[in-house]
Design a protein around this motif. Structure first.
Motif, PDB file in Angstrom:
ATOM      1  N   VAL A 266      27.011  39.682  37.130  1.00 49.04           N
ATOM      2  CA  VAL A 266      27.717  40.602  36.255  1.00 49.04           C
ATOM      3  C   VAL A 266      27.638  41.787  36.230  1.00 49.04           C
ATOM      4  O   VAL A 266      28.549  42.729  36.439  1.00 49.04           O
ATOM      5  N   ALA A 267      26.415  42.381  36.583  1.00 49.08           N
ATOM      6  CA  ALA A 267      25.796  43.541  36.836  1.00 49.08           C
ATOM      7  C   ALA A 267      26.535  44.324  38.190  1.00 49.08           C
ATOM      8  O   ALA A 267      26.843  45.430  38.144  1.00 49.08           O
ATOM      9  N   VAL A 268      26.095  43.396  39.324  1.00 48.75           N
ATOM     10  CA  VAL A 268      26.748  43.901  40.348  1.00 48.75           C
ATOM     11  C   VAL A 268      28.226  44.160  40.389  1.00 48.75           C
ATOM     12  O   VAL A 268      28.792  45.124  40.940  1.00 48.75           O
ATOM     13  N   ALA A 269      28.821  43.224  39.831  1.00 49.50           N
ATOM     14  CA  ALA A 269      30.416  43.420  39.899  1.00 49.50           C
ATOM     15  C   ALA A 269      30.640  44.751  38.909  1.00 49.50           C
ATOM     16  O   ALA A 269      31.782  45.602  39.250  1.00 49.50           O
ATOM     17  N   THR A 270      30.128  44.823  37.860  1.00 48.55           N
ATOM     18  CA  THR A 270      30.249  46.297  36.990  1.00 48.55           C
ATOM     19  C   THR A 270      29.839  47.397  38.014  1.00 48.55           C
ATOM     20  O   THR A 270      30.324  48.642  37.848  1.00 48.55           O
TER      21      THR A 270
END
Length: 337
Positions: A266-270
């Protein structure tokens, strides 16, 4: 002794029964379909907001692209040709109905939006992809390194540096990199020159803009990775692995990292969304041939189809990454309630 991650006990103490192999694929497909529908709805709402925002700006595309000496009659003809005499909702529907066929409309200068974006958008994806890869590798390396030394000097130092890196705006960081790595040392070129194909003329012209985008995201993702690994370290099966005498590195790679994967995804996608947003500023500072200059010109021209086309292209890329992150999180957390 705790078993593998898939054998985590339920609240009652018994092992959770394995999911049915026949029921898993339809359930997974249903969840994927709901996630895709959710992303499409959000993208549609974003595009509608873009149309409304450009319409609220003073002036319109006819005024912004008019030539000296045009009469009121000429302006009326231009507005009619651009469809500005129609209601905003009708113009939005006409534009969005062409998206399934890949038609992004026509710019205020009469060019297909897809043709205008065909060169700059791949350049932006290349820059964003390099920055995203650097941020992932840097964050995983720093997060895992500090996770092996919890509470130590290295852990505290990395936490401070990560916060500082994320807090510095991209334009400030870009100017600092230009001064240090270009003006003072001469190691890297300050601006990007393009070749005959419209791409950067050499690979070293990608380094400074990629660093300017990646460093804040390395700071952001390092804190996410470190926090996720700290949460995993407190779980019973990880403590059991430590008590069993397993090497710390094996505990990290086999027991902590798999559980931290949803938060990291999720952090990477954000970060991908932040990178594409920050690319507008960074590309301008480094004269990079991406969508930053296209978007700035489109806003100046009040060119709604082109602005919406840029948002649609970047939004589709970000939504795809967010979808993958949702699927990873759903799969991992769905397997381990």
């Amino acid at each position: 002794m705790a078993g593998p991650l898939s054998d985590t006990p339920t609240a009652g103490g018994a092992l959770a029964p394995p999911a049915s192999a026949d029921a898993a694929p339809p359930a997974a497909l249903g969840r994927a379909a709901r996630l895709i529908a959710k992303r499409l709805v959000l993208l549609g709402l974003l595009l509608a907001a873009v149309f409304a925002a450009v319409a609220l700006l003073p002036g319109d595309a006819a005024n912004a692209t008019s030539e000296r000496g045009e009469t009121a009659a000429d302006m009326a003809v231009r507005r009619a040709a651009l469809g500005l005499d129609r209601p905003l909702a009708v113009r939005f529907w006409d534009w969005v109905s062409g998206l399934p066929t890949g038609d992004l409309g026509t710019t205020a200068h009469g060019q297909p939006v897809t043709a205008v974006l065909s060169g700059p958008f791949p350049n932006t994806l290349l820059l964003g992809g390099l920055a995203l890869a650097a941020s992932i590798l840097g964050a995983l390396a720093l997060g895992c390194w500090t996770a092996l030394r919890p509470g130590g000097r290295a852990d505290r130092a990395v936490a401070v540096l990560a916060t500082a890196a994320f807090a510095v705006p991209e334009f400030v960081l870009s100017i600092g990199l230009l001064l240090v790595l270009s003006q003072w040392t001469g190691w890297l070129p300050a601006v990007t020159l393009t070749g005959a194909d419209g791409a950067p003329a050499s690979w070293d012209m990608l380094v400074l803009p990629a660093l300017a985008l990646a460093i804040p995201q390395i700071g952001w993702n390092t804190r996410i990775v470190r926090g996720a690994l700290a949460d995993q370290a407190a779980l019973p099966h990880v403590r059991a692995a430590v008590l069993d005498g397993l090497p710390r590195r094996r505990v990290l790679t086999h027991h902590m990292l798999p559980g931290a994967l949803p938060a990291v995804a999720v952090a990477v996608a954000t970060s991908a969304g932040m990178l594409l947003g920050g690319a507008v500023v960074v590309e301008t500072l480094f004269n990079y041939p991406g969508i930053g200059a296209v978007l700035a010109g489109a806003i100046a021209d009040r060119d709604t189809p082109l602005v919406a086309g840029v948002v649609a292209a970047t939004g589709a890329a970000i939504s795809t990454l967010l979808l993958f992150a949702d699927l990873i999180r759903d799969r991992v957390l769905g397997a381990r309630p």
